[in-house]
Design a protein around this motif. Structure first.
Motif, PDB file in Angstrom:
ATOM      1  N   ALA A 156       0.844  -1.219  -0.079  1.00 27.33           N
ATOM      2  CA  ALA A 156       0.117  -0.041   0.024  1.00 27.33           C
ATOM      3  C   ALA A 156       0.826   1.336  -0.061  1.00 27.33           C
ATOM      4  CB  ALA A 156      -0.785  -0.075   1.156  1.00 27.33           C
ATOM      5  N   ILE A 157       2.036   1.291   0.933  1.00 25.58           N
ATOM      6  CA  ILE A 157       2.833   2.268   0.741  1.00 25.58           C
ATOM      7  C   ILE A 157       3.430   2.675  -0.512  1.00 25.58           C
ATOM      8  CG2 ILE A 157       5.028   3.324   1.978  1.00 25.58           C
ATOM      9  CD1 ILE A 157       4.153   1.867   4.376  1.00 25.58           C
ATOM     10  N   SER A 159       2.446   1.563  -3.419  1.00 19.26           N
ATOM     11  CA  SER A 159       1.558   1.982  -4.504  1.00 19.26           C
ATOM     12  C   SER A 159       1.258   3.691  -4.395  1.00 19.26           C
ATOM     13  CB  SER A 159       0.499   1.216  -4.627  1.00 19.26           C
ATOM     14  OG  SER A 159      -0.427   1.558  -3.508  1.00 19.26           O
ATOM     15  N   SER A 160       1.162   4.068  -3.136  1.00 20.03           N
ATOM     16  CA  SER A 160       0.996   5.469  -2.916  1.00 20.03           C
ATOM     17  C   SER A 160       2.121   6.403  -3.134  1.00 20.03           C
ATOM     18  CB  SER A 160       0.414   5.887  -1.366  1.00 20.03           C
ATOM     19  OG  SER A 160       1.583   5.354  -0.512  1.00 20.03           O
ATOM     20  N   CYS A 161       3.210   5.964  -3.102  1.00 20.31           N
ATOM     21  CA  CYS A 161       4.568   6.572  -3.521  1.00 20.31           C
ATOM     22  C   CYS A 161       4.777   6.845  -5.227  1.00 20.31           C
ATOM     23  CB  CYS A 161       5.593   5.831  -3.106  1.00 20.31           C
ATOM     24  SG  CYS A 161       5.951   5.990  -0.843  1.00 20.31           S
ATOM     25  N   SER A 162       4.110   5.772  -5.656  1.00 20.57           N
ATOM     26  CA  SER A 162       4.184   5.926  -7.194  1.00 20.57           C
ATOM     27  C   SER A 162       3.452   6.707  -7.967  1.00 20.57           C
ATOM     28  CB  SER A 162       4.311   4.370  -7.872  1.00 20.57           C
ATOM     29  OG  SER A 162       3.505   3.535  -7.242  1.00 20.57           O
TER      30      SER A 162
END
Length: 162
Positions: A156-157, A159-162
């Motif tokens: 989840a982290i 995918s939120s950074c990309s």
């Protein structure tokens, strides 16, 4: 069941025998019992509740002799203090199922006969249906569960950074 006397220990042994498949197990009458403290139509048992002295081979031999000509009866021995190595070896040779119990009445199968024939039912009665294998499985399952949660969190982290 709290064990505070020899009578408590005998009642506990009868409870355990009923739980592992001897529904008519009952404590024999007080007094000279000839080495039999608990009886059923298919089994007899001796119960020893005392300090740190381990049960020895002679105690098991007395139970074996007390059975008399009823060789169809299964033999059980319950002890609060364990067994000598000689007693365990003799029990294995003569098909005597050995159990120990603590002050709370919780019982454990000691020798191979007790473990193989009655261990599963005993563990179910005492609240651990899977024994040591179940304990290991639960630890591994919890660990794998945490790994999955950690993986989802990291995913989840990422995918939120990309």
């Amino acid at each position: 069941m709290e064990i505070r006397s020899a009578s408590d220990a005998e009642r506990n042994a009868a409870r355990i025998m009923r739980a592992i498949g001897f529904p008519d197990a009952h404590v024999t009458n007080a007094g000279p019992d000839g080495g039999i403290d608990v009886a059923s139509h298919r089994a007899v048992a001796q119960v020893k509740w005392y300090g740190n002295a381990k049960v020895g081979r002679p105690d098991l031999q007395r139970l074996y002799g007390a059975r008399g000509k009823r060789i169809d009866l299964r033999l059980f021995f319950f002890s609060s203090s364990g067994y000598s190595a000689d007693a365990v070896a003799w029990a294995n040779e003569h098909e005597v199922a050995l159990f120990t119990f603590d002050d709370t009445g919780r019982a454990s199968a000691v020798n191979y006969l007790a473990q193989s024939r009655y261990g599963t039912k005993l563990r179910e009665e005492e609240g651990n249906p899977y024994g040591a294998v179940g304990d290991v499985f639960m630890v591994v399952a919890k660990f794998v569960g945490w790994l999955i949660i950690a993986g989802l969190f990291v995913g989840a982290i990422m995918s939120s950074c990309s």
